[in-house]
Scaffold this motif. Sequence first.
Motif, short mmCIF file in Angstrom:
data_model
loop_
_atom_site.label_atom_id
_atom_site.label_comp_id
_atom_site.label_asym_id
_atom_site.label_seq_id
_atom_site.Cartn_x
_atom_site.Cartn_y
_atom_site.Cartn_z
N GLU A 68 0.83 -1.20 0.00
CA GLU A 68 0.00 0.00 0.00
C GLU A 68 0.87 1.26 0.00
OE1 GLU A 68 -3.34 0.13 -0.16
OE2 GLU A 68 -3.33 -2.06 -0.34
N PRO A 69 0.36 2.36 -0.59
CA PRO A 69 1.08 3.64 -0.42
C PRO A 69 1.31 3.90 1.06
CG PRO A 69 -0.67 3.87 -2.04
CD PRO A 69 -0.85 2.50 -1.43
N GLY A 70 2.46 4.44 1.36
CA GLY A 70 2.85 4.67 2.75
C GLY A 70 3.70 3.56 3.33
N SER A 71 3.76 2.40 2.64
CA SER A 71 4.61 1.30 3.13
C SER A 71 6.07 1.71 3.11
CB SER A 71 4.41 0.06 2.25
OG SER A 71 3.08 -0.39 2.29
N ARG A 72 6.84 1.10 3.97
CA ARG A 72 8.28 1.39 4.02
C ARG A 72 9.05 0.26 3.37
NH1 ARG A 72 8.33 4.14 10.09
NH2 ARG A 72 6.99 5.89 9.46
N VAL A 73 9.84 0.62 2.37
CA VAL A 73 10.59 -0.34 1.56
C VAL A 73 12.07 -0.06 1.75
CG1 VAL A 73 11.04 -1.19 -0.77
CG2 VAL A 73 8.72 -0.50 -0.11
N ALA A 74 12.82 -1.06 2.22
CA ALA A 74 14.24 -0.89 2.50
C ALA A 74 15.09 -1.40 1.35
CB ALA A 74 14.62 -1.61 3.79
N THR A 75 16.25 -0.79 1.18
CA THR A 75 17.26 -1.25 0.24
C THR A 75 18.58 -1.38 0.97
OG1 THR A 75 17.76 1.02 -0.46
CG2 THR A 75 16.14 -0.20 -1.77
N CYS A 76 19.36 -2.38 0.61
CA CYS A 76 20.70 -2.55 1.18
C CYS A 76 21.58 -2.99 0.02
CB CYS A 76 20.66 -3.58 2.30
SG CYS A 76 22.07 -3.51 3.42
N LEU A 77 21.99 -2.03 -0.81
CA LEU A 77 22.56 -2.30 -2.12
C LEU A 77 23.79 -1.44 -2.38
CD1 LEU A 77 19.16 -2.14 -4.04
CD2 LEU A 77 20.46 -4.23 -3.58
N SER A 78 24.73 -1.99 -3.10
CA SER A 78 25.87 -1.22 -3.61
C SER A 78 25.40 -0.37 -4.78
CB SER A 78 26.99 -2.16 -4.05
OG SER A 78 27.43 -2.97 -2.99
N ASN A 79 26.20 0.61 -5.16
CA ASN A 79 25.85 1.49 -6.27
C ASN A 79 25.63 0.71 -7.56
OD1 ASN A 79 26.16 3.59 -4.50
ND2 ASN A 79 27.53 4.78 -5.80
N GLY A 80 24.58 1.05 -8.27
CA GLY A 80 24.23 0.39 -9.51
C GLY A 80 22.85 0.86 -9.92
N PRO A 81 22.22 0.22 -10.92
CA PRO A 81 20.89 0.66 -11.35
C PRO A 81 19.80 0.39 -10.32
CG PRO A 81 21.55 -1.32 -12.55
CD PRO A 81 22.76 -0.86 -11.78
N GLU A 82 19.95 -0.69 -9.53
CA GLU A 82 18.86 -1.08 -8.61
C GLU A 82 18.50 0.02 -7.62
OE1 GLU A 82 21.05 -5.00 -9.58
OE2 GLU A 82 21.58 -2.90 -9.13
N PRO A 83 19.45 0.60 -6.87
CA PRO A 83 19.04 1.60 -5.89
C PRO A 83 18.42 2.85 -6.51
CG PRO A 83 21.44 1.43 -6.00
CD PRO A 83 20.88 0.28 -6.76
N VAL A 84 18.84 3.23 -7.72
CA VAL A 84 18.24 4.40 -8.37
C VAL A 84 16.81 4.10 -8.79
CG1 VAL A 84 18.41 6.02 -10.29
CG2 VAL A 84 20.49 5.23 -9.15
N LEU A 85 16.61 2.97 -9.48
CA LEU A 85 15.27 2.63 -9.95
C LEU A 85 14.31 2.40 -8.79
CD1 LEU A 85 16.33 0.31 -12.88
CD2 LEU A 85 15.21 2.53 -13.08
N LEU A 86 14.79 1.78 -7.73
CA LEU A 86 13.93 1.59 -6.56
C LEU A 86 13.61 2.91 -5.88
CD1 LEU A 86 15.45 -1.70 -5.14
CD2 LEU A 86 13.05 -1.36 -5.78
N GLN A 87 14.59 3.80 -5.79
CA GLN A 87 14.32 5.11 -5.18
C GLN A 87 13.22 5.83 -5.94
OE1 GLN A 87 17.71 7.75 -4.80
NE2 GLN A 87 16.44 9.51 -4.37
N LEU A 88 13.30 5.83 -7.27
CA LEU A 88 12.31 6.54 -8.07
C LEU A 88 10.96 5.81 -8.04
CD1 LEU A 88 14.56 7.47 -11.13
CD2 LEU A 88 13.90 8.92 -9.20
N GLY A 89 10.99 4.48 -8.12
CA GLY A 89 9.75 3.72 -8.10
C GLY A 89 9.03 3.84 -6.77
N VAL A 90 9.75 3.75 -5.68
CA VAL A 90 9.17 3.91 -4.35
C VAL A 90 8.53 5.29 -4.22
CG1 VAL A 90 9.74 4.16 -1.89
CG2 VAL A 90 10.61 2.21 -3.19
N ALA A 91 9.19 6.33 -4.72
CA ALA A 91 8.65 7.69 -4.64
C ALA A 91 7.36 7.81 -5.45
CB ALA A 91 9.70 8.69 -5.15
N LEU A 92 7.35 7.27 -6.67
CA LEU A 92 6.15 7.34 -7.50
C LEU A 92 4.99 6.56 -6.87
CD1 LEU A 92 7.65 6.87 -11.09
CD2 LEU A 92 6.69 8.97 -10.12
N ALA A 93 5.29 5.49 -6.15
CA ALA A 93 4.25 4.67 -5.52
C ALA A 93 3.74 5.26 -4.22
CB ALA A 93 4.79 3.26 -5.27
N GLY A 94 4.30 6.40 -3.80
CA GLY A 94 3.86 7.04 -2.56
C GLY A 94 4.30 6.28 -1.32
N MET A 95 5.39 5.54 -1.44
CA MET A 95 5.92 4.78 -0.31
C MET A 95 7.16 5.48 0.24
SD MET A 95 5.40 0.93 -1.85
CE MET A 95 3.82 0.49 -2.59
#
Length: 525
Positions: A68-95
């Motif tokens: 649901e929007p508002g959920s907290r999604v954690a990342t524990c990742l080295s630099n690469g495409p994953e942390p950027v795409l997740l940061q943007l996707g999480v923001a668009l999803a309202g999380m």
Amino acid sequence: MPLDRSELLAAPVPGPVEGVLGDVLHRAAREAPEDLLLSTPATGETWTAEQLLADARAVAGGLLRDLEPGSRVATCLSNGPEPVLLQLGVALAGMTLVPINPRSRPAELEHALRLSGAVRLYAAVDAGGNPVADLAAEAADRLPALREVRRCGAGWRSAIELAEPPDLPVVDPESLAQVQFTSGTTGRAKGVRITHSGMVTTGRAFADRLGPRAGRVWVDPMPLFHTAGNVLGVVGALWARAEHVVLPFAPAPVLQALADRRATLLSAAPTLLDLLASHPDLPDTDLSALEVLFTGGMTVPPAFVDRVETLFGARLSITFGMTETCGAVLQTAPTDPDPIRRQTVGAPLAGTDVRIAGPDGSAVPPGTAGELWVRGARITRGYLDDPAATAEAIDADGWLHTGDLAEMDADGACRVVGRIKDMIKTGGENVSPVEVEEVLVAHPDVAHAAVVGVPDERWGELVVAFVVPAGSRDPSPAELTDHCRDRLSPFKVPRSWRLVDELPMTASAKVQRAELRRRAAAEAR
């Protein structure tokens, strides 16, 4: 003509401002859809603005299938495409994003996940030898909120579910965008609450201070779990519509990326710049396109500015901030005069009120040291589930008391002279560690130095210096003592010397003075 100090201290954010991170991404895709916005040399992948928006929307769609929007999604990742795409996707999803240092040890990882209440974690299978996905899986039974650990190690599409998004939620600019964790130099790390408006205000002001030419191709090895990488880097590059070249830090690949991508801007903490400056590949690296070096995380002496600007052939921009300010409050511009770039950390960024406060809380005159207080949209809304720490840091009028000692000149440029808690009291006199450190690094045989105080029955505290030699020759304590006596009052000269291979640093490239005090006190027993 000098800047008007009263206007500078309350500088508004100019023009209409996108309120949330998704707005900045949509702006870039709308205004320059074919511009390259993201590249990851380690994987060879690139994204135009249009492609980045499409993939970020698909990430948001995948998240919204289960959460649901508002959920907290954690990342524990080295630099690469994953942390950027997740940061943007999480923001668009309202999380809310919870980025965690991938070098975290089990207790640190479990603490961050428990405090944040993250329901899902995207974790690296191997982060520089640290099996964080396995560590998280082992802790999952003890974390009631955590429902799932997604293992990332075989390409971002294998771990991140993509789906056509439904109507994306409307996101409030004042809603929680991230929970970032402080460096934790003493005690357990606190969860810093960061809003969308804070991130957007900071990313824009930071990019604007760098100047329009600096951000065409932006090589960025700064950690994406920290504000330096995911606010100043991700949001700043999006605002500037720059190609954001994201990669883990290792000297040779960074130098290669600078040459291959014809980079105009490099972001790197002082310690990283120092490693690049001493790397044998530097003289043969084509840096002809490089215009600006950005650094921050710790104060740097004038000699360091001169050295890196000469070696890299580019102007240095220095920022000063903390996690609680989205990574930046003060910043020098590449176009600032030499005295400002070499001797200060610049003027307040747009949208920031700054006060140099005396003991009674009132502003002190220009050139007088006091505590740095800051206020504005980029300031944290407090610490997660810690009202006592929040009240201690942020007063009733919204001023964040940073604990940093600073001076401001009549034109608004600031110089940080130390931490209040780091100030050494010896024989009734105050000693600023930064002042002594600047003298030490001016010695040709000293690469880095950190100065702390240790308890002493007679003097209250004694000044102890930890020194990293600059080359194969170790400077003697007698040499260093004479060097300091020629430049400092006697009570400021270190009484004890420790030659070390390196200084203990936090993930945000700050010296762990508490650890040095512990070492010095243990050796003094």
